[in-house]
Design a protein around this motif. Structure first.
Motif, PDB file in Angstrom:
ATOM      1  N   GLY A  64       0.823  -1.060  -0.125  1.00  0.00           N
ATOM      2  CA  GLY A  64      -0.049   0.033  -0.038  1.00  0.00           C
ATOM      3  C   GLY A  64       0.955   1.275   0.102  1.00  0.00           C
ATOM      4  N   ALA A  65       0.723   2.055  -0.704  1.00  0.00           N
ATOM      5  CA  ALA A  65       1.511   3.558  -0.925  1.00  0.00           C
ATOM      6  C   ALA A  65       0.569   4.349  -0.359  1.00  0.00           C
ATOM      7  CB  ALA A  65       1.580   3.900  -2.478  1.00  0.00           C
ATOM      8  N   GLY A  66       0.848   5.182   0.655  1.00  0.00           N
ATOM      9  CA  GLY A  66      -0.156   6.072   1.452  1.00  0.00           C
ATOM     10  C   GLY A  66       0.853   7.008   2.122  1.00  0.00           C
ATOM     11  N   THR A  67       0.229   7.717   3.194  1.00  0.00           N
ATOM     12  CA  THR A  67       0.787   8.825   3.866  1.00  0.00           C
ATOM     13  C   THR A  67       1.317   7.977   5.193  1.00  0.00           C
ATOM     14  OG1 THR A  67      -1.366   9.107   4.864  1.00  0.00           O
ATOM     15  CG2 THR A  67      -0.946  10.431   3.220  1.00  0.00           C
ATOM     16  N   ALA A  68       2.568   8.756   5.724  1.00  0.00           N
ATOM     17  CA  ALA A  68       3.229   8.463   6.921  1.00  0.00           C
ATOM     18  C   ALA A  68       3.906   9.819   7.240  1.00  0.00           C
ATOM     19  CB  ALA A  68       4.063   7.256   6.583  1.00  0.00           C
ATOM     20  N   THR A  69       4.630   9.465   8.521  1.00  0.00           N
ATOM     21  CA  THR A  69       5.430  10.580   8.973  1.00  0.00           C
ATOM     22  C   THR A  69       6.679  10.074   9.395  1.00  0.00           C
ATOM     23  OG1 THR A  69       4.547  10.505  11.319  1.00  0.00           O
ATOM     24  CG2 THR A  69       3.420  11.989   9.976  1.00  0.00           C
ATOM     25  N   ALA A  70       7.734  10.929   9.252  1.00  0.00           N
ATOM     26  CA  ALA A  70       9.166  10.401   9.507  1.00  0.00           C
ATOM     27  C   ALA A  70       9.978  11.469   9.995  1.00  0.00           C
ATOM     28  CB  ALA A  70       9.844   9.583   8.364  1.00  0.00           C
ATOM     29  N   ARG A  71      10.954  11.049  10.789  1.00  0.00           N
ATOM     30  CA  ARG A  71      12.072  12.294  11.152  1.00  0.00           C
ATOM     31  C   ARG A  71      13.027  11.973  10.216  1.00  0.00           C
ATOM     32  NH1 ARG A  71      16.564  12.592  14.068  1.00  0.00           N
ATOM     33  NH2 ARG A  71      16.377  10.391  14.756  1.00  0.00           N
ATOM     34  N   LEU A  72      13.318  13.087   9.355  1.00  0.00           N
ATOM     35  CA  LEU A  72      14.231  13.035   8.364  1.00  0.00           C
ATOM     36  C   LEU A  72      15.686  13.718   8.461  1.00  0.00           C
ATOM     37  CD1 LEU A  72      11.818  13.542   5.184  1.00  0.00           C
ATOM     38  CD2 LEU A  72      12.439  11.312   6.409  1.00  0.00           C
ATOM     39  N   ARG A  73      15.525  14.428   9.379  1.00  0.00           N
ATOM     40  CA  ARG A  73      16.997  15.055   9.844  1.00  0.00           C
ATOM     41  C   ARG A  73      17.437  14.593  11.079  1.00  0.00           C
ATOM     42  NH1 ARG A  73      14.374  21.335   9.130  1.00  0.00           N
ATOM     43  NH2 ARG A  73      12.806  20.215  10.232  1.00  0.00           N
ATOM     44  N   PRO A  74      18.976  14.946  11.059  1.00  0.00           N
ATOM     45  CA  PRO A  74      19.547  14.033  12.345  1.00  0.00           C
ATOM     46  C   PRO A  74      19.199  14.509  13.521  1.00  0.00           C
ATOM     47  CG  PRO A  74      21.051  15.185  11.040  1.00  0.00           C
ATOM     48  CD  PRO A  74      19.894  15.256  10.172  1.00  0.00           C
TER      49      PRO A  74
END
Length: 491
Positions: A64-74
C-alpha cells in the motif's frame, strides 16, 4: 559537527555542478573486442532452465502506497515530516525472491495521485515494466494493479514511481523500494545489507517543499537538503565482528541527486553494476559515480578494531558519510578470497556491431547558463511542461516510438548531450554496453543507467531481444516529467 547539504537558495552554475557524478568509467579500463551476440529472436531468459516462466496464480502480496510521517533530519528534536511511504513505513521496502521465482505484488494506491511502479533494472515483460502512460494505464487513487512477473536475472533493482508527467512528486514524497533477486548460488558472505539513498527538500517547519517548480525541472532537478539511507537520517551504522564478509547493495533512489561515493577505510570489490555481475574489481581511487537509478553490489570484510571504522561517503561539499562500518566483538575466522558472482549466461558474451541498427539521439533544452558569469542564476523562459527534448520532441504519452526494430537486432545509439547539465539516462527492458569512442571495444560491465556529461557524445550498444515499446529517459524525475524521454519499439 554533522555535515549538511548546501543551503537552499539561488541556483548558480557552480552550485549545480558541484558534486555531479562523472560519466561512468570507473574500474578497470581493458577493452573487449566486439563479436557475435545472441541469436535473433532469443529473448531474455529463453533457452535457460532458470529463465522466466509463467507466474503461478497465487494471491499477490499487497503493497500500500499512502501517507506516513518520519524524522528525516539528524536532530532528535527536529519535527517529523509528512511523507508518502509503502505500508506506512519510512524505510523503503526490500522485496527478496530467489532467482527463478515469480513475483506477484498488488499495488494499492492510497495517495491522491496516479501511480505506477517501474522495476528499474529488471528486463521485464513490457506490460509489467511500470511506466504509467506508456506500458500501462496509471493506477488511479483508490485503485489497485497487480504486477506479476519472473525476473530473468538475479541482481539488485530499484522500485521507482514512474508516470508520464507525474513521477517527481511521488518519489520526492518518499516512494521507493528495492527488489533483490538472490542467486541460486551466491558469493561467500555473512550479511547482505541494502543501502537505499534518498534526498529530501524540507522547509524549516519540517514540511516538504512545494512540488512542480519549473526552476528545478529546467536545471539540476529537485536537489534536497537532507539525506536518508533506508529511511533514516545518515549515517546508517553497520556493526559487525571484524572479518565479517558483507555484501552492500547500494542504490540511488534520489529524485535528482547525482554524486560520487568514496569508501574510506574499507577495501571493497565491486561484484555487480546495475544488478549485473562483473569480474570483481577495486574502484579507482576507492570512488564510484552514483547518479540516480544506479546500483552497485560491493563485497568487503569488516576492518579490525585496530583499523577502526570504515565509511561510505557521498562526495557532497566536504563529504557526507552515508554509512559507517564499525567493528564490534571478537574477530571471525578469515573468509576465502573474494570471487566473482559468476557471469549471467542469459546475456550475449559479445555484441556484433557490424550490422547494427544505428540512430543518433540529441538531448536538448533546459535552462541556459552564462558562462561568463558563473555565479549568475540559470535562466529558462520556455514552456514549463516541455522543458526538455530528444531529437526535437518532448516525451508525451501519445507520441509514436522514435524507431522500431525487429527482435534480435543489435542497436547502437549515439547520445549527444546538447544541454548545460549532466544527464542521467536509463534504458528500459534491456542492458547495454558503453562503447569506446572508435567502436573498438566497450567497458567491461553491463549497464542500464549512466551519466552523460554536458557537451559529450556517448555510444551504447544492446541486443533488442525484448518485445514491446520501451522508454529511454532521464532518471532525474523532474526532467522525465517535463519531456526528457523517448521510446522505441521491438517487434
Amino acid at each position: 559537527m554533522t555535515p549538511s547539504l548546501p543551503p537552499k537558495g539561488a541556483l548558480t552554475r557552480r552550485a549545480l555542478l558541484a558534486g555531479s557524478a562523472l560519466a561512468l568509467a570507473a574500474g578497470r579500463s581493458h577493452a573487449q573486442a566486439p563479436g557475435q551476440g545472441q541469436a535473433p529472436g532469443q529473448g531474455p531468459g529463453q533457452g535457460s532452465a532458470q529463465g522466466p516462466r509463467q507466474p503461478p496464480e497465487t494471491e499477490p502480496k499487497a503493497l500500500g502506497a499512502g501517507t506516513a510521517t518520519a524524522r528525516l533530519r539528524p536532530d532528535p528534536a527536529a519535527a517529523e515530516t509528512a511523507i508518502w511511504a509503502f505500508d506506512g513505513k519510512a524505510a523503503p521496502p526490500v522485496l527478496r525472491i530467489r532467482h527463478g521465482e515469480a513475483l506477484r505484488l498488488r499495488l494499492d494506491n492510497k495517495t491522491d495521485k496516479p501511480l505506477a511502479l517501474h522495476w528499474h533494472g529488471v528486463r521485464n515483460a513490457n506490460a509489467m515494466d511500470g511506466v504509467g502512460g506508456v506500458t500501462q494505464a496509471p493506477v488511479a487513487p483508490g485503485a489497485s494493479f497487480t504486477y506479476a512477473f519472473t525476473p530473468p536475472d538475479a541482481g539488485t533493482s530499484l522500485i521507482r514511481p514512474l508516470v508520464v508527467g507525474g513521477s517527481s512528486e511521488p518519489a520526492g514524497r518518499g516512494l521507493a523500494g528495492l527488489l533483490v533477486v538472490e542467486e541460486a548460488k551466491g558469493p561467500v558472505l555473512d550479511r547482505d545489507v541494502p543501502l537505499v539513498l534518498q534526498d529530501w527538500r524540507i522547509e524549516p517547519d519540517g514540511a516538504l517543499a512545494a512540488f512542480g517548480q519549473a526552476s528545478f525541472a529546467a536545471t539540476a532537478g529537485r536537489l534536497g537538503n537532507a539525506l536518508t539511507v533506508n529511511g533514516r537520517p545518515v549515517p546508517e551504522t553497520i556493526a559487525a565482528a571484524p572479518g565479517t564478509r558483507l555484501r552492500l547493495r547500494l542504490a540511488n533512489a534520489c529524485n535528482a541527486r547525482a554524486t560520487r561515493i568514496r569508501f574510506d577505510g574499507l577495501k571493497v570489490w565491486v561484484a555487480a553494476v546495475d544488478g549485473q555481475p562483473t569480474d570483481t574489481f577495486e574502484p579507482l581511487r576507492a570512488t564510484l559515480p552514483f547518479p540516480p537509478g544506479t546500483r552497485y553490489d560491493v563485497l568487503l570484510d569488516v576492518p579490525t578494531e585496530a583499523e577502526g571504522k570504515g565509511a561510505v561517503v557521498a562526495l557532497i561539499g566536504q563529504g557526507i558519510p552515508l554509512a559507517l562500518v564499525t567493528p564490534q566483538g571478537e574477530p571471525v575466522p578469515a573468509r576465502p578470497p573474494v570471487a566473482a558472482i559468476g557471469e549471467n549466461r542469459l546475456l550475449p558474451p559479445e555484441i556484433k556491431l557490424q550490422n547494427a541498427f544505428r540512430r543518433d539521439l540529441a538531448i536538448a533544452g533546459g535552462a541556459s547558463l552564462d558562462r561568463a558569469k558563473p555565479e549568475a542564476a540559470p535562466v529558462y523562459t520556455g514552456d514549463p511542461a516541455r522543458i526538455w527534448t530528444v531529437n526535437g520532441a518532448a516525451g508525451t504519452a501519445g507520441a509514436p516510438p522514435l524507431f522500431s526494430v525487429k527482435r534480435g537486432q543489435v542497436v547502437v545509439l549515439a547520445l549527444t548531450n546538447q544541454t548545460a547539465f549532466p544527464q542521467s539516462l536509463h534504458l528500459h527492458g534491456h542492458v547495454f554496453r558503453l562503447l569506446h569512442p572508435l567502436d573498438d571495444g566497450w567497458e567491461p560491465y553491463w549497464l542500464d543507467t549512466f551519466q552523460l556529461l554536458e557537451g559529450r557524445t556517448a555510444r551504447i550498444a544492446f541486443l533488442a531481444d525484448n518485445p514491446g515499446r520501451w522508454v529511454i529517459g532521464s532518471t532525474v524525475l523532474e526532467r522525465f516529467d517535463t519531456g526528457l524521454w523517448t521510446s522505441f519499439e521491438v517487434a
